[in-house]
Design a protein around this motif. Structure first.
Motif, short mmCIF file in Angstrom:
data_model
loop_
_atom_site.label_atom_id
_atom_site.label_comp_id
_atom_site.label_asym_id
_atom_site.label_seq_id
_atom_site.Cartn_x
_atom_site.Cartn_y
_atom_site.Cartn_z
N UNK A 190 0.86 -1.19 0.00
CA UNK A 190 0.00 0.00 0.00
C UNK A 190 0.88 1.23 0.00
N UNK A 191 0.50 2.24 -0.78
CA UNK A 191 1.28 3.47 -0.78
C UNK A 191 0.86 4.32 0.43
N UNK A 192 1.88 4.88 1.09
CA UNK A 192 1.60 5.70 2.28
C UNK A 192 2.34 7.04 2.18
N UNK A 193 1.68 8.09 2.67
CA UNK A 193 2.29 9.41 2.75
C UNK A 193 2.21 9.87 4.20
N UNK B 273 -2.32 11.10 -4.03
CA UNK B 273 -3.34 10.09 -3.76
C UNK B 273 -2.81 8.79 -3.19
N UNK B 274 -2.04 8.86 -2.11
CA UNK B 274 -1.59 7.63 -1.46
C UNK B 274 -2.80 6.84 -0.96
N UNK B 275 -2.62 5.52 -0.87
CA UNK B 275 -3.71 4.69 -0.34
C UNK B 275 -4.01 5.08 1.11
N UNK B 276 -2.95 5.42 1.84
CA UNK B 276 -3.08 5.70 3.28
C UNK B 276 -2.23 6.93 3.60
N UNK C 140 13.57 10.37 4.22
CA UNK C 140 13.19 10.06 2.84
C UNK C 140 14.10 8.98 2.25
N UNK C 141 15.38 9.09 2.54
CA UNK C 141 16.34 8.12 2.00
C UNK C 141 16.14 6.76 2.69
N UNK C 142 16.03 6.78 4.01
CA UNK C 142 15.90 5.51 4.75
C UNK C 142 14.64 4.75 4.34
N UNK C 143 13.57 5.48 4.03
CA UNK C 143 12.29 4.81 3.72
C UNK C 143 12.00 4.75 2.23
N UNK C 144 13.00 5.09 1.40
CA UNK C 144 12.86 5.02 -0.06
C UNK C 144 11.63 5.77 -0.55
N UNK D 48 8.26 -3.88 5.74
CA UNK D 48 8.65 -3.24 4.49
C UNK D 48 7.94 -3.80 3.25
N UNK D 49 7.46 -5.04 3.32
CA UNK D 49 6.76 -5.59 2.13
C UNK D 49 5.36 -5.03 1.99
N UNK D 50 4.82 -4.51 3.09
CA UNK D 50 3.41 -4.12 3.05
C UNK D 50 3.18 -2.66 2.69
N UNK D 51 4.22 -1.83 2.84
CA UNK D 51 4.02 -0.40 2.61
C UNK D 51 5.10 0.15 1.68
N UNK D 52 4.68 1.05 0.79
CA UNK D 52 5.64 1.77 -0.06
C UNK D 52 5.46 3.26 0.23
N UNK D 53 6.51 3.91 0.72
CA UNK D 53 6.36 5.32 1.11
C UNK D 53 6.36 6.20 -0.13
N UNK D 54 5.30 6.99 -0.28
CA UNK D 54 5.18 7.87 -1.43
C UNK D 54 5.81 9.22 -1.12
N UNK D 55 5.28 9.92 -0.09
CA UNK D 55 5.82 11.25 0.23
C UNK D 55 5.99 11.39 1.74
N UNK D 56 7.01 12.14 2.13
CA UNK D 56 7.22 12.51 3.54
C UNK D 56 7.41 14.03 3.58
#
Ligand code: NAD
Ligand code: MG
Length: 389
Positions: free
Chosen positions: A5-8, A93-96, A49-53, A28-36
């Motif tokens: 799921x994409x998360x911001x 429009x992150x999922x979460x 931002x770097x640590x969480x890609x 880490x498999x369940x979330x993809x960080x979109x914006x911080x």
């Protein structure tokens, strides 16, 4: 494997933001960080931002774009800056989305996230206090899922699962009473910012820690609860519970009362919102009730904590009053933290701002912004007149 799921995370460098990222990093498999995002800590934001890609990092302070770009050079993380860039990040429009900016500054990005119609986890209570009706309208219009992260509201949300709002007799918000629960007024008059931010049970950002010490936090939470759980103000109560083990309760009309309990660790409600409607493992301490031994309760003291009555009166009157209360409180807390006013001046400034300024009820976010600015002007001039330095 399911797609992550994409998360911001708005307010990623803050206390709630860091707790959220801590949980995300454990799955880490369940979330993809979109914006911080963050307001001014470029180095802290770049590191996150770097640590969480993350795909994108946004610094609220528009003058720091070059610094952020330099800090992210060669990492593949995109950089942006300024208030509009925060709104644009929400529009990805992150999922979460975690809304964890402190203060009314969180309103525009939180609203932009709500308008995406996905899931928004709400920590930023000041936005709901100032613009509750408009925000709840936006939730209804976009079909977004708004999950309360404030521990009390998250507790109430959990206690309401499977229940009907029509069957609720009372919602009882618990309050720790803060660091000055048993202090005399004389002592409260002289407390320092360092003493006020030292919360007995929770580790939190400076602003909410001072709000807990004045109990304005519970006042803001009463208003927050009124918008999230429309049972009527006469069914919302506050009880002081110094151990912060019960995070709030719902009493149904058959007089059955449900409570949610947990260690005072924001990762408990955040994990609930991250996994909802499922559950995820969290690294939080299990409750050790035998060691805790007892749970105490007492009525809040309206004399030493006038913020409670100010907040209740503001939401009872409605219209612009809650936005004025919030704006004046933000100004007064900032002045107190800078050592410019005394602790008891905080509620006095809020009261005086409410007395001096009575605009018509706002009907748009722009009008709320104008009321917020005007109320700040009143509160600043009042704070100047009580300067202690
Ligand atoms: P904090 O001060 O630790 O962090 C605030 C975050 O907001 C930081 O990332 C900061 O960079 C960002 N920020 C500050 N001003 C900004 C601005 N003008 N524009 C954009 N970003 C800005 O605060 P916190 O304790 O994490 O609290 C965040 C929100 O969550 C508050 O509304 C608070 O009431 C609520 N909340 C916090 C807790 C807690 O345990 N900390 C519990 C319940 C609710
Ligand atoms: Mg709370």
């Amino acid at each position: 494997m399911t797609t992550p799921r994409t998360v911001t995370i708005f307010g990623a460098t803050g206390s709630v933001g860091q707790s959220t990222l801590d949980l995300i990093a454990r799955s880490p498999d369940q979330f993809a960080v979109q914006a911080v995002t963050a307001q001014s800590d470029v180095a802290g934001l770049a590191k996150i931002a770097i640590a969480h890609h993350a795909r994108l990092a946004v610094i609220g302070d528009g003058s720091r774009l070059a610094d952020l770009k330099a800090a992210l050079a060669g990492t593949g993380v995109e950089a942006a800056a300024g208030p509009q860039a925060l709104i644009d990040a929400a529009a990805l429009g992150a999922d979460w989305t975690m809304a964890a900016i402190v203060g009314i500054a969180g309103l525009a990005p939180t609203l932009a996230a709500i308008r995406q119609g996905r899931t928004v986890a709400l920590a930023n209570k000041e936005s709901l206090v100032s613009a509750g009706a408009l925000m709840m309208d936006a939730v209804a219009a976009s079909g977004a899922t708004l999950l309360p992260v404030d521990s009390e509201h998250n507790a109430i949300f959990q206690c309401l699962a499977g229940g009907r709002v029509e069957d609720v007799a009372r919602i009882i918000l618990t309050a720790s009473g803060g660091p000055f629960r048993t202090a005399t007024l004389d002592r409260m008059r002289a407390v320092t910012p360092a003493q006020a931010v030292k919360h007995p049970n929770w580790s939190m950002g400076a602003k909410i820690s001072v709000d807990s010490a004045t109990m304005m936090n519970k006042g803001l939470e009463l208003i927050e609860a009124h918008h999230l759980f429309p049972v009527g103000l006469d069914r919302l109560e506050i009880i002081v519970h110094p151990q912060s083990v019960i995070h709030s309760m719902v009493e149904y009309r058959d007089r059955s009362t449900l409570a949610q309990l947990g260690s005072p660790d924001m990762r408990v409600p955040i994990a609930h919102a991250l996994a909802w409607p499922a559950r995820m493992a969290s690294p939080c301490q299990p409750l050790d009730l035998a060691t805790i031994g007892r749970l105490d309760f007492e009525a809040p003291d309206p004399v030493r904590f006038p913020a409670l009555a100010l907040a209740r009166a503001a939401i009872e009157a409605g219209g612009a009053r809650p936005a004025i209360l919030n704006a004046a409180n933000e100004v007064a807390v900032a002045a107190f933290l800078k050592g410019r006013i005394g602790f008891l001046d905080i509620a006095a400034i809020v009261e005086e701002t409410l007395r001096r300024y009575s605009p018509a009820a706002p009907t748009s976010i722009e009008e709320i912004g104008a009321i917020d600015r005007e109320a700040r002007g009143h509160a600043i001039s009042r704070a100047e007149s009580v300067r202690i330095d």
